[in-house]
Design a protein around this motif. Structure first.
Motif, mmCIF file in Angstrom:
data_model
loop_
_atom_site.group_PDB
_atom_site.id
_atom_site.type_symbol
_atom_site.label_atom_id
_atom_site.label_comp_id
_atom_site.label_asym_id
_atom_site.label_seq_id
_atom_site.Cartn_x
_atom_site.Cartn_y
_atom_site.Cartn_z
ATOM 1 N N ALA A 194 0.813 -1.224 0.000
ATOM 2 C CA ALA A 194 0.000 0.000 0.000
ATOM 3 C C ALA A 194 0.847 1.275 0.000
ATOM 4 C CB ALA A 194 -0.927 0.011 1.217
ATOM 5 N N THR A 195 2.170 1.147 0.151
ATOM 6 C CA THR A 195 3.040 2.329 0.188
ATOM 7 C C THR A 195 3.004 3.041 -1.161
ATOM 8 O OG1 THR A 195 4.491 1.220 1.775
ATOM 9 C CG2 THR A 195 5.394 3.133 0.621
ATOM 10 N N GLU A 196 2.831 4.357 -1.131
ATOM 11 C CA GLU A 196 2.719 5.115 -2.383
ATOM 12 C C GLU A 196 3.925 5.992 -2.679
ATOM 13 O OE1 GLU A 196 -0.850 7.304 -2.869
ATOM 14 O OE2 GLU A 196 -2.149 5.536 -2.777
ATOM 15 N N VAL A 197 4.651 6.423 -1.637
ATOM 16 C CA VAL A 197 5.795 7.303 -1.859
ATOM 17 C C VAL A 197 6.974 6.811 -1.036
ATOM 18 C CG1 VAL A 197 6.698 9.660 -1.731
ATOM 19 C CG2 VAL A 197 4.276 9.281 -2.276
ATOM 20 N N SER A 259 -0.105 -0.449 -8.756
ATOM 21 C CA SER A 259 0.533 0.416 -7.752
ATOM 22 C C SER A 259 0.699 1.843 -8.246
ATOM 23 C CB SER A 259 1.905 -0.142 -7.366
ATOM 24 O OG SER A 259 2.565 0.729 -6.468
ATOM 25 N N GLU A 260 0.541 2.795 -7.316
ATOM 26 C CA GLU A 260 0.770 4.214 -7.597
ATOM 27 C C GLU A 260 2.141 4.669 -7.104
ATOM 28 O OE1 GLU A 260 -1.317 6.122 -9.264
ATOM 29 O OE2 GLU A 260 -2.737 4.456 -9.505
ATOM 30 N N LEU A 261 3.017 3.738 -6.831
ATOM 31 C CA LEU A 261 4.300 4.054 -6.196
ATOM 32 C C LEU A 261 5.103 5.099 -6.962
ATOM 33 C CD1 LEU A 261 6.475 3.413 -4.018
ATOM 34 C CD2 LEU A 261 7.350 1.666 -5.604
ATOM 35 N N ARG A 262 5.615 6.091 -6.196
ATOM 36 C CA ARG A 262 6.571 7.070 -6.723
ATOM 37 C C ARG A 262 7.822 7.039 -5.845
ATOM 38 N NH1 ARG A 262 4.044 12.366 -5.984
ATOM 39 N NH2 ARG A 262 2.665 11.331 -4.507
ATOM 40 N N ARG A 288 9.277 5.169 -12.507
ATOM 41 C CA ARG A 288 8.703 5.600 -11.236
ATOM 42 C C ARG A 288 9.658 6.483 -10.428
ATOM 43 N NH1 ARG A 288 4.234 2.553 -9.736
ATOM 44 N NH2 ARG A 288 3.849 0.683 -11.012
ATOM 45 N N SER A 305 -0.430 12.385 -1.300
ATOM 46 C CA SER A 305 -1.886 12.312 -1.142
ATOM 47 C C SER A 305 -2.181 11.630 0.185
ATOM 48 C CB SER A 305 -2.490 11.560 -2.324
ATOM 49 O OG SER A 305 -1.914 10.258 -2.409
ATOM 50 N N GLY A 307 -2.001 8.397 0.632
ATOM 51 C CA GLY A 307 -1.274 7.139 0.730
ATOM 52 C C GLY A 307 -0.102 7.220 1.697
ATOM 53 N N SER A 309 3.545 7.355 3.030
ATOM 54 C CA SER A 309 4.809 7.913 2.543
ATOM 55 C C SER A 309 5.905 7.576 3.546
ATOM 56 C CB SER A 309 4.702 9.426 2.377
ATOM 57 O OG SER A 309 3.683 9.750 1.448
#
Length: 710
Positions: A194-197, A259-262, A288, A305, A307, A309
């Motif tokens: 679930a980690t996004e950043v 995934s939205e990972l950055r 990414r 957002s 998510g 970080s």
């Protein structure tokens, strides 16, 4: 071989609990945590899965046999030979044995490895198959044997190259973080799908970020490896292995699409960022990533957002002596930046020790002891969603005001005097018990030993507050601030070299130039408080023969030569310092051959000299106390100064002058003893104290000594 076998997954010290959880999550049964690894039972598919998916294990070993090791080592070799080695590899394949542990019978790992090798070779011979070759560099098969007390166990290595070699990192920095440790940091920090950043302001070649990204993106850590030890194993099942590879590829592709990972990595070395980008490309996640060349203490938090970080970082440890100031100030500024910029983030910091973490001024909610190679380190976790107020009491502004006032006043004075080396601060405020000296664009901070009634933690906190304040209030870079601990010392400790870094600079003093070393010795090569005496020596030296005893780096000799002395004789016990003195002569355009540099014990040299009035001026600056191993006698300046002056006066012309100085704070001149030696002294102490030392009582004593004429 039965459907279920026993295995041992090795790992670095400190990772055992995480590995235990990981193996269970992989569906393996009967997992037992032990030192440096975990035992487990599994079928071959489970073992393959452990090889492919373990982020923390170093090796996965298949247990082949065990036996007791007693006095009859022949029985050990026989037990090993009874393993069906020909079912695991053939005689055309090469092998190597690694051995760990010892007992009374097997005291050396090389001997233990030979026992195991002999047993393997015996088995092949008994089978009539010939003898397989040993290849220590690139064997087909690796055998590991471990002796614990009297129990020897031997294993087949399924992985070959250690599992931390994932295949994506072909280049690395000077202090690389092992991939398995990086994965452990990510897991401890709470990285999940679930980690996004992800961010790392000290990213280097990107290992921390990329290992964390593989967790988020369900990327099997072994997916990019091209070589496995099991591929040379006779029981290897390539179809089953390929199925697991295909499954891992599918899982990664699915996670990639969802995934939205950055990923944000920054470092002050652009070359390392290029390597990080190449590593990310090999993993298939370069799109990414954003890489930026920037100072870590100035990194701005990316917009996030709702998510999760997470920041992961491994700042410098400052392991080398002399780097403490720069490193601790880095942590201080990092803590400030985290508080200001990264509110709402989870932060994981791997540090060399607690003193570094304390400089962050943040409250951690978890700490773990880990090992970066052989170095014990601490992983600290911080929840920046919670309010992070500085937990130390507010310090007085007195120190900042004093430092600024001193600097403004003394900088102007030093410039007017033609000085680029001067004392800025000398325990002006007793609780900040240190001296601070300016050498061009550098600061040297000398910590005095704290009084016995001051707890060490309090003294250390005060010292670091002094360093913080210096960095905040004065125009000196942290990299140019050098810390030394000055305590009462004796003998060889007085001039003991610290650690060779060779940070040198050339300073100016009343028309002379001196090379000073800011890193390698307790002292820099220039005693600042004696500059007036050196200038006076120059004034007295024109057309004179001058003797400099306890010459150190010959700075007084340089002033005498620049003052027009016909010849200067410098005597010191240290060959190193005399060579330094010759360099100082050359630096000032003085002909070394015109003068004398004598390596000798000054006291013994004086005693050997016949009475001969050959010097017009003698500069005598003995240590307060000395018992060097190369000196036959112990010198105490209070007890022995009359004797020293009498010996020196034997070489002094009738109208000659001795400039006698010392740094014993409570020194008292024995006028009666001097009178009996037909010598007379005039106290020049007060006039010799420069403005930058006026705040420090008893910094030194200076006397003009002459023959007493009836």
């Amino acid at each position: 071989m039965t459907a279920t076998s026993h295995y041992f997954a090795t790992c670095a010290k400190g990772l055992e609990p995480l590995l235990f959880d990981e193996l269970q999550q992989l569906g393996l049964t009967e997992v037992q945590q032990t030192v440096a690894g975990c035992r487990f039972e599994s079928d071959i598919e489970g073992a393959y899965r452990a090889c492919l998916w373990s982020r923390l294990a170093s090796r996965v070993l298949l247990k082949l046999g065990t036996c007791e090791v007693g006095h009859d080592l022949g029985r050990v070799t026989k037990a090993i030979s009874e393993t069906l080695w020909h079912e695991h590899f053939n005689v055309e394949q090469s092998f190597v044995v690694s051995f760990t542990g010892q007992n009374q019978q097997v005291r050396h790992t090389q001997f233990g490895a030979q026992l195991v090798k002999d047993g393997i070779v015996d088995h092949f011979r008994e089978q009539g198959l010939g003898r397989p070759n040993v290849d220590r560099e690139s064997p087909d098969i690796r055998i590991h044997a471990h002796l614990h007390k009297d129990q020897l166990t031997w294993y087949l290595d399924l992985v070959g190259e250690p599992l931390h070699r994932r295949g994506y990192r072909l280049e690395q920095g000077a202090a690389p973080l092992r991939e398995t440790l990086a994965a452990a940091i990510a897991l401890r920090a709470g990285v999940n799908t679930a980690t996004e950043v992800l961010a790392d302001p000290f990213c280097g070649s990107g290992t921390l970020l990329l290992e964390a990204a593989m967790v988020v993106l369900d990327h099997a850590p072994g997916l990019r490896r091209t070589s496995w030890g099991m591929q040379s194993w006779r029981q290897f099942q390539p179809q089953l292995w390929q199925q697991l590879i295909n499954e891992a590829e599918q899982r990664f592709e699915q996670a990639q699409s969802q995934s939205e990972l950055r990923i944000y990595g920054s470092d002050n070395d652009p070359r390392m960022l290029g390597i990080a980008d190449q590593n990310a490309t090999r993993l298939g996640i370069a799109s990414r990533c954003q890489w930026q060349a920037q100072d870590a203490t100035k990194v701005q938090a990316p917009v996030i957002s709702e998510g999760q970080s997470i920041m992961l970082c491994n700042p410098p440890y400052g392991e080398r002596l002399g780097e403490e100031v720069e490193t601790l100030l880095l942590y201080r500024r990092l803590g400030h930046q985290l508080r200001q910029q990264f509110s709402g983030w989870q932060v994981a910091i791997l540090a060399g020790d607690e003193s570094l973490l304390k400089r962050l001024k943040l409250r951690s909610h978890k700490k773990y002891k880990l090992y970066n190679g052989a170095l014990e380190v601490i992983l600290a976790l911080y929840d920046m969603q919670k309010e992070q107020t500085e937990f130390t009491k507010e310090q007085s502004s007195d120190l900042a005001n004093r430092l600024k006032k001193n600097y403004q006043k003394l900088e102007k004075w030093a410039a007017k005097e033609g000085l680029t080396a001067w004392r800025l601060y000398d325990a002006d405020l007793p609780e900040y018990n240190a001296a601070v000296d300016v050498y061009n664009e550098h600061l040297v901070i000398q910590e005095y030993a704290a009084p016995k009634d001051i707890p060490p933690a309090v003294a250390k906190e005060r010292l670091w507050y002094l360093l913080d304040t210096l960095a905040e209030e004065l125009p000196f870079a942290a990299a140019n601030m050098h810390l030394k601990v000055r305590q009462k010392q004796s003998g060889k400790q007085q001039y003991q070299r610290q650690q060779l870094r060779h940070i040198v600079t050339t300073v100016h003093e009343y028309g002379a130039q001196f090379e000073v070393n800011l890193s390698d010795y307790l002292d820099t090569g220039l005693f600042l408080d004696h500059r007036w005496a050196r200038r006076e020596l120059a004034r007295l030296s024109q057309h004179k023969n001058v003797l400099n005893l306890f010459a150190y780096t010959c700075t007084a000799s340089v002033q005498a030569a620049l003052g027009g002395a016909r010849e200067v004789t410098s005597v010191d016990l240290s060959k190193t310092y005399l060579a330094w003195g010759e360099d100082n002569f050359r630096l000032n355009g003085l002909a070394v051959r015109q003068h004398k540099f004598i390596q000798d014990d000054c006291l013994q040299w004086l005693q050997r000299q016949p009475p001969q009035q050959r010097f017009d001026v003698i500069f005598l600056d003995p240590p307060t106390f000395s018992n060097s191993k190369r000196m036959q006698d112990v010198l105490d300046v209070q007890r022995d100064h009359v004797m020293l002056l009498k010996l020196a006066a034997r070489l002094l012309k009738d109208d000659g002058v001795i400039l006698f100085s010392n740094n014993k704070r409570k020194f008292k001149l024995d006028e009666e003893g001097l009178n009996e030696a037909f010598l007379v002294a005039e106290d020049w102490t007060q006039r010799s104290i420069s403005q930058d030392f006026a705040r420090r009582k008893g910094i030194h004593h200076l006397f003009k000594v002459e023959h007493r004429h009836e």
